[in-house]
Design a protein around this motif. Structure first.
Motif, short mmCIF file in Angstrom:
data_model
loop_
_atom_site.label_atom_id
_atom_site.label_comp_id
_atom_site.label_asym_id
_atom_site.label_seq_id
_atom_site.Cartn_x
_atom_site.Cartn_y
_atom_site.Cartn_z
N LYS A 30 0.84 -1.21 0.00
CA LYS A 30 0.00 0.00 0.00
C LYS A 30 0.86 1.25 0.00
N LEU A 31 1.95 1.23 0.77
CA LEU A 31 2.88 2.37 0.78
C LEU A 31 3.41 2.64 -0.63
N ALA A 32 3.81 1.58 -1.31
CA ALA A 32 4.36 1.73 -2.66
C ALA A 32 3.31 2.32 -3.60
N LEU A 33 2.08 1.86 -3.49
CA LEU A 33 1.01 2.38 -4.34
C LEU A 33 0.69 3.84 -4.00
N ASP A 34 0.67 4.16 -2.72
CA ASP A 34 0.41 5.55 -2.30
C ASP A 34 1.53 6.47 -2.76
N LEU A 35 2.77 6.01 -2.67
CA LEU A 35 3.91 6.81 -3.16
C LEU A 35 3.74 7.08 -4.65
N ALA A 36 3.38 6.06 -5.41
CA ALA A 36 3.22 6.22 -6.86
C ALA A 36 2.10 7.20 -7.17
N GLU A 37 0.97 7.05 -6.47
CA GLU A 37 -0.15 7.97 -6.73
C GLU A 37 0.23 9.40 -6.39
N THR A 38 0.97 9.56 -5.29
CA THR A 38 1.42 10.90 -4.88
C THR A 38 2.40 11.48 -5.90
N MET A 39 3.30 10.63 -6.42
CA MET A 39 4.28 11.09 -7.41
C MET A 39 3.57 11.55 -8.69
N TYR A 40 2.64 10.70 -9.20
CA TYR A 40 1.95 11.06 -10.45
C TYR A 40 1.12 12.33 -10.29
N ALA A 41 0.54 12.51 -9.07
CA ALA A 41 -0.33 13.68 -8.84
C ALA A 41 0.48 14.97 -8.70
N ALA A 42 1.74 14.86 -8.31
CA ALA A 42 2.52 16.07 -7.95
C ALA A 42 2.62 17.10 -9.10
N PRO A 43 3.04 16.83 -10.33
CA PRO A 43 3.59 15.55 -10.81
C PRO A 43 5.10 15.51 -10.66
N GLY A 44 5.61 14.31 -10.55
CA GLY A 44 7.06 14.15 -10.49
C GLY A 44 7.48 12.89 -11.22
N VAL A 45 8.77 12.68 -11.31
CA VAL A 45 9.27 11.46 -11.95
C VAL A 45 9.91 10.52 -10.94
N GLY A 46 9.83 10.92 -9.67
CA GLY A 46 10.35 10.05 -8.62
C GLY A 46 9.83 10.53 -7.27
N LEU A 47 9.86 9.65 -6.30
CA LEU A 47 9.47 10.03 -4.93
C LEU A 47 10.03 8.99 -3.97
N ALA A 48 10.54 9.47 -2.83
CA ALA A 48 11.09 8.58 -1.79
C ALA A 48 10.15 8.61 -0.59
N ALA A 49 10.06 7.49 0.11
CA ALA A 49 9.18 7.40 1.28
C ALA A 49 9.55 8.45 2.34
N SER A 50 10.83 8.80 2.39
CA SER A 50 11.29 9.82 3.35
C SER A 50 10.54 11.13 3.17
N GLN A 51 10.16 11.43 1.91
CA GLN A 51 9.51 12.71 1.61
C GLN A 51 8.08 12.78 2.12
N VAL A 52 7.51 11.62 2.45
CA VAL A 52 6.15 11.62 3.04
C VAL A 52 6.22 11.18 4.50
N ASP A 53 7.38 11.37 5.08
CA ASP A 53 7.62 11.13 6.51
C ASP A 53 7.46 9.66 6.90
N VAL A 54 7.79 8.77 5.94
CA VAL A 54 7.83 7.34 6.23
C VAL A 54 9.28 6.91 6.02
N HIS A 55 9.94 6.52 7.09
CA HIS A 55 11.40 6.36 6.98
C HIS A 55 11.79 4.90 6.78
N LYS A 56 11.35 4.42 5.61
CA LYS A 56 11.66 3.07 5.14
C LYS A 56 12.29 3.18 3.76
N GLN A 57 13.16 2.26 3.42
CA GLN A 57 13.89 2.34 2.16
C GLN A 57 13.02 1.90 0.97
N VAL A 58 12.14 2.82 0.58
CA VAL A 58 11.24 2.57 -0.55
C VAL A 58 11.24 3.81 -1.44
#
Ligand code: K2U
Ligand code: ZN
Length: 167
Positions: A30-58
Motif C-alpha cells: 500500500k505504501l508503494a502504491l500511495d507513493l506512486a499515486e502521490t508522485m503522479y499527482a505532484a507531478p514528479g518522476v520520482g518520490l522517496a518514502a522519506s519525503q512523506v515522513d515514512v522512513h523506510k527504504q522505498v
C-alpha cells in the motif's frame, strides 16, 4: 490509494535516515502504491518514502513520457556506477529550485520489488539521476545540500518567502 503530504525543505524530518524493509506485507504494498499515486499527482518522476515522513527504504520512479513505466525499488543499493551527469534536478520537497549536482551518468542498482523479489536495473540519463536523487532522500540528504553555501542561503530565503506568501 491515497495522495500523501510531501514534506517541504528544510523540514528536519527530511534528514532522517530510512531503515531497510524487512517485511514484504500488504502495508508495504500500500505504501508503494500511495507513493506512486502521490508522485503522479505532484507531478514528479520520482518520490522517496522519506519525503512523506515514512522512513523506510522505498522509492518509486517513472521517467517515461507516457507515465506508464513505474519502477518500485525497496532497499536499493548501487553496485556499479560510471560517467558524470549534468542533468538539471528538481525536488518536490524544494519547489521551484532547479540545479545540477554531481551524479553518475550510469548506475547498476540491486533492489527488491514490493513483493520481495530481487532484481538488478541498469539505468542512464534522467533515470540514473532520479534513482541517485531518491536514494539520497533515503539517506536524509536533499539535493540542494550539494550546492554552495551562497546558493543554499538563497534557496532558504526563497522557500521562506514562498511560505510567508502561502500563509
Ligand atoms: O525527489 C523528488 O522530489 C522527485 C524529483 C525527481 C527528480 C530527480 C532528479 C531529476 C529530476 C527529477 C521530482 O520529480 S522533481 C520534478 C521534476 C520532474 C522532471 C524533471 C525535473 C524535475
Ligand atoms: Zn527530491
Amino acid at each position: 490509494m491515497s495522495i500523501l503530504n510531501i514534506l517541504r525543505y528544510p523540514d528536519a524530518r527530511l534528514h532522517k535516515v530510512a531503515a531497510p524493509v524487512t517485511v514484504f506485507d500488504a502495508p508495504l504494498k500500500k505504501l508503494a502504491l500511495d507513493l506512486a499515486e502521490t508522485m503522479y499527482a505532484a507531478p514528479g518522476v520520482g518520490l522517496a518514502a522519506s519525503q512523506v515522513d515514512v522512513h523506510k527504504q522505498v522509492i518509486v520512479v517513472d521517467v517515461s513520457e507516457r507515465r506508464d513505466s513505474l519502477i518500485t525499488l525497496v532497499n536499493p543499493e548501487i553496485i556499479e556506477r560510471s560517467g558524470e551527469s549534468d542533468i538539471e534536478e528538481g525536488c518536490l520537497s524544494v519547489p521551484g529550485i532547479y540545479d545540477t549536482v554531481p551524479r553518475a551518468e550510469r548506475v547498476k542498482v540491486r533492489a527488491w520489488d514490493a513483493n520481495g523479489n530481487s532484481f538488478t536495473l541498469e539505468a542512464q540519463g534522467l533515470l540514473a539521476v532520479c534513482i541517485q536523487h531518491e536514494m539520497d532522500h533515503l539517506k536524509g540528504k536533499v539535493f540542494v545540500e550539494y550546492l554552495s553555501q551562497l546558493k543554499q542561503t538563497r534557496v532558504r530565503a526563497r522557500l521562506a518567502k514562498q511560505l510567508r506568501k502561502s500563509a
